[in-house]
Motif scaffolding. Sequence first.
Motif, PDB file in Angstrom:
ATOM      1  N   UNK A  42       0.844  -1.183   0.000  1.00  0.00           N
ATOM      2  CA  UNK A  42       0.000   0.000   0.000  1.00  0.00           C
ATOM      3  C   UNK A  42       0.885   1.240   0.000  1.00  0.00           C
ATOM      4  N   UNK A  43       0.455   2.253  -0.723  1.00  0.00           N
ATOM      5  CA  UNK A  43       1.244   3.477  -0.810  1.00  0.00           C
ATOM      6  C   UNK A  43       0.404   4.689  -0.420  1.00  0.00           C
ATOM      7  N   UNK A  44       1.101   5.711   0.036  1.00  0.00           N
ATOM      8  CA  UNK A  44       0.491   7.013   0.291  1.00  0.00           C
ATOM      9  C   UNK A  44       1.003   7.971  -0.767  1.00  0.00           C
ATOM     10  N   UNK A  45       0.126   8.804  -1.260  1.00  0.00           N
ATOM     11  CA  UNK A  45       0.501   9.794  -2.259  1.00  0.00           C
ATOM     12  C   UNK A  45       0.349  11.172  -1.633  1.00  0.00           C
ATOM     13  N   UNK A  46       1.397  11.986  -1.714  1.00  0.00           N
ATOM     14  CA  UNK A  46       1.365  13.355  -1.212  1.00  0.00           C
ATOM     15  C   UNK A  46       1.404  14.306  -2.398  1.00  0.00           C
ATOM     16  N   UNK A  47       0.396  15.165  -2.466  1.00  0.00           N
ATOM     17  CA  UNK A  47       0.312  16.143  -3.552  1.00  0.00           C
ATOM     18  C   UNK A  47       0.457  17.533  -2.934  1.00  0.00           C
ATOM     19  N   UNK A  48       1.593  18.196  -3.155  1.00  0.00           N
ATOM     20  CA  UNK A  48       1.713  19.582  -2.697  1.00  0.00           C
ATOM     21  C   UNK A  48       0.948  20.488  -3.660  1.00  0.00           C
ATOM     22  N   UNK A  49       0.137  21.386  -3.126  1.00  0.00           N
ATOM     23  CA  UNK A  49      -0.693  22.208  -4.003  1.00  0.00           C
ATOM     24  C   UNK A  49      -0.782  23.632  -3.477  1.00  0.00           C
ATOM     25  N   UNK A  50      -0.665  24.560  -4.390  1.00  0.00           N
ATOM     26  CA  UNK A  50      -0.910  25.974  -4.087  1.00  0.00           C
ATOM     27  C   UNK A  50      -1.559  26.592  -5.318  1.00  0.00           C
ATOM     28  N   UNK A  51      -2.800  27.003  -5.136  1.00  0.00           N
ATOM     29  CA  UNK A  51      -3.582  27.599  -6.225  1.00  0.00           C
ATOM     30  C   UNK A  51      -3.603  26.684  -7.454  1.00  0.00           C
ATOM     31  N   UNK A  55      -5.947  22.241 -12.057  1.00  0.00           N
ATOM     32  CA  UNK A  55      -5.321  20.944 -12.314  1.00  0.00           C
ATOM     33  C   UNK A  55      -5.623  19.885 -11.252  1.00  0.00           C
ATOM     34  N   UNK A  56      -6.087  20.304 -10.106  1.00  0.00           N
ATOM     35  CA  UNK A  56      -6.153  19.394  -8.972  1.00  0.00           C
ATOM     36  C   UNK A  56      -7.151  18.246  -9.141  1.00  0.00           C
ATOM     37  N   UNK A  57      -8.296  18.497  -9.722  1.00  0.00           N
ATOM     38  CA  UNK A  57      -9.297  17.433  -9.879  1.00  0.00           C
ATOM     39  C   UNK A  57      -8.749  16.297 -10.745  1.00  0.00           C
ATOM     40  N   UNK A  58      -8.106  16.642 -11.855  1.00  0.00           N
ATOM     41  CA  UNK A  58      -7.523  15.610 -12.723  1.00  0.00           C
ATOM     42  C   UNK A  58      -6.398  14.874 -12.006  1.00  0.00           C
ATOM     43  N   UNK A  59      -5.622  15.593 -11.244  1.00  0.00           N
ATOM     44  CA  UNK A  59      -4.525  14.976 -10.498  1.00  0.00           C
ATOM     45  C   UNK A  59      -5.061  13.992  -9.460  1.00  0.00           C
ATOM     46  N   UNK A  60      -6.099  14.378  -8.738  1.00  0.00           N
ATOM     47  CA  UNK A  60      -6.690  13.483  -7.735  1.00  0.00           C
ATOM     48  C   UNK A  60      -7.319  12.255  -8.388  1.00  0.00           C
ATOM     49  N   UNK A  81      -3.357  28.279  -0.349  1.00  0.00           N
ATOM     50  CA  UNK A  81      -4.031  28.604  -1.607  1.00  0.00           C
ATOM     51  C   UNK A  81      -5.056  29.702  -1.402  1.00  0.00           C
ATOM     52  N   UNK A  82      -5.204  30.548  -2.412  1.00  0.00           N
ATOM     53  CA  UNK A  82      -6.207  31.615  -2.368  1.00  0.00           C
ATOM     54  C   UNK A  82      -7.345  31.345  -3.353  1.00  0.00           C
ATOM     55  N   UNK A  83      -7.315  30.195  -4.019  1.00  0.00           N
ATOM     56  CA  UNK A  83      -8.385  29.837  -4.947  1.00  0.00           C
ATOM     57  C   UNK A  83      -9.238  28.730  -4.317  1.00  0.00           C
ATOM     58  N   UNK A  84      -9.875  27.910  -5.133  1.00  0.00           N
ATOM     59  CA  UNK A  84     -10.785  26.869  -4.631  1.00  0.00           C
ATOM     60  C   UNK A  84     -10.089  25.529  -4.399  1.00  0.00           C
ATOM     61  N   UNK A  85      -8.783  25.523  -4.277  1.00  0.00           N
ATOM     62  CA  UNK A  85      -8.051  24.270  -4.058  1.00  0.00           C
ATOM     63  C   UNK A  85      -8.570  23.497  -2.847  1.00  0.00           C
TER      64      UNK A  85
END
Length: 110
Positions: A42-51, A55-60, A81-85
Amino acid sequence: MIFLCLMLILPASALLCVAVWNALAWPRVATVCRDLEQPAALVSILIPARNEEMNLAACLRAALAQGGEVVREVLVYDDHSTDKTPDIVNEFAQRDARVRLIAAAPLPSG
């Protein structure tokens, strides 16, 4: 003449020995490898995100689709983040318990 014959026979003999060895040993190697197969880790995935609202929905979706049950968790580290992230991550978290939002600590003044 003898030297020429030896130059042709020795490499051919070496190749024949390798071919025979492969033919005899390969089935055993394949059997041993099959016996050692284990379930996927089993693996854990860490996604660093800022604004990253664009792209985030496709990445998830891509992260959650990796190898069926292999993905244990998808952590999204939101770096102020200052957007809807964060909203996008929370929507995914409601649908899939493997998704979690990690908010960054406040930045020190200065």
